[in-house]
Design a protein around this motif. Sequence first.
Motif, mmCIF file in Angstrom:
data_model
loop_
_atom_site.group_PDB
_atom_site.id
_atom_site.type_symbol
_atom_site.label_atom_id
_atom_site.label_comp_id
_atom_site.label_asym_id
_atom_site.label_seq_id
_atom_site.Cartn_x
_atom_site.Cartn_y
_atom_site.Cartn_z
ATOM 1 N N GLU A 33 0.842 -1.196 0.000
ATOM 2 C CA GLU A 33 0.000 0.000 0.000
ATOM 3 C C GLU A 33 0.877 1.247 0.000
ATOM 4 O O GLU A 33 2.036 1.217 0.408
ATOM 5 N N HIS A 35 0.800 4.709 1.767
ATOM 6 C CA HIS A 35 0.195 5.468 2.874
ATOM 7 C C HIS A 35 0.792 6.866 2.842
ATOM 8 O O HIS A 35 1.986 7.049 3.047
ATOM 9 N N CYS A 36 -0.042 7.863 2.564
ATOM 10 C CA CYS A 36 0.438 9.229 2.365
ATOM 11 C C CYS A 36 0.413 10.031 3.667
ATOM 12 O O CYS A 36 -0.524 9.919 4.456
ATOM 13 N N ARG A 188 3.773 2.511 -8.365
ATOM 14 C CA ARG A 188 2.723 1.496 -8.536
ATOM 15 C C ARG A 188 3.331 0.104 -8.698
ATOM 16 O O ARG A 188 2.803 -0.888 -8.176
ATOM 17 N N ARG A 191 4.394 -1.062 -5.286
ATOM 18 C CA ARG A 191 3.217 -1.455 -4.507
ATOM 19 C C ARG A 191 2.723 -2.836 -4.933
ATOM 20 O O ARG A 191 2.376 -3.667 -4.092
ATOM 21 N N ASN A 192 2.714 -3.086 -6.239
ATOM 22 C CA ASN A 192 2.258 -4.382 -6.743
ATOM 23 C C ASN A 192 3.180 -5.523 -6.332
ATOM 24 O O ASN A 192 2.761 -6.687 -6.302
ATOM 25 N N GLY A 211 -2.205 7.577 -3.606
ATOM 26 C CA GLY A 211 -2.373 7.081 -2.247
ATOM 27 C C GLY A 211 -3.506 6.075 -2.074
ATOM 28 O O GLY A 211 -4.578 6.227 -2.641
ATOM 29 N N ASP A 212 -3.258 5.045 -1.255
ATOM 30 C CA ASP A 212 -4.308 4.122 -0.810
ATOM 31 C C ASP A 212 -4.934 4.596 0.493
ATOM 32 O O ASP A 212 -6.098 4.343 0.772
ATOM 33 N N ARG A 213 -4.117 5.263 1.319
ATOM 34 C CA ARG A 213 -4.607 5.859 2.586
ATOM 35 C C ARG A 213 -3.987 7.214 2.744
ATOM 36 O O ARG A 213 -2.836 7.425 2.353
#
Length: 213
Positions: A33, A35-36, A188, A191-192, A211-213
């Motif tokens: 993920e 997380h920003c 990305r 993250r993958n 961002g995911d969060r």
Amino acid sequence: MQRNPIVEMDKATKIYGNHRALDDVSFDLLPGEVHCLVGENGAGKSTLIKILSGAISPEAGLIKIDGKEVEGLTPRQSIEMGISTIYQDAELVDSLTVSDNVYLGDELTGRLPFVVDSKRQMEKVNEIIETLKMHLPIGVLVEELSASQKQMLQIVKALYRDAKVLIMDEPTSSLGMDETKALMDIVRNLRNRGIGIVYISHYLEEIFEIGDR
């Protein structure tokens, strides 16, 4: 499938004189993920990542990495536990090549001791670059690289160290539009691959895009 946090920070507090740089802050990061962290200057973003990277210690609070509580975290321990920080000002040696920077302090030698096997180092660095689909010339001196390429090189160094967590501090602040897009694609990709990313930026469009969060 439920994922357990790679990094957890619980009620961290950091005080400088009469100033509380962090006040009872809790934070966690999941594998895979982005997380920003967002906040004005002086909000405590840099203090938080300095604690995670082992550069400073909090006055109070708990830190867990892979579910294990860590006390007195040092920069070396942080790296050994899979946490790497990508700073705005690249911590690189301009007079060395891309591949030599990756292996700095951990050089590969050939049959003769103390003789660096540059060819093998370049081959292994190139493998990492190809998996991330980067455009990074491995044989040139770092002083010849653009700001974007220096960011990429720091990421390659982190992956060489088997990083599970990447902390990215304002990574696009000195990049143009095309360079920012290329960096976003790399984020990305990371993250993958299951890497957890702490992403700090003042650019809100960028935050909402990545961002995911």
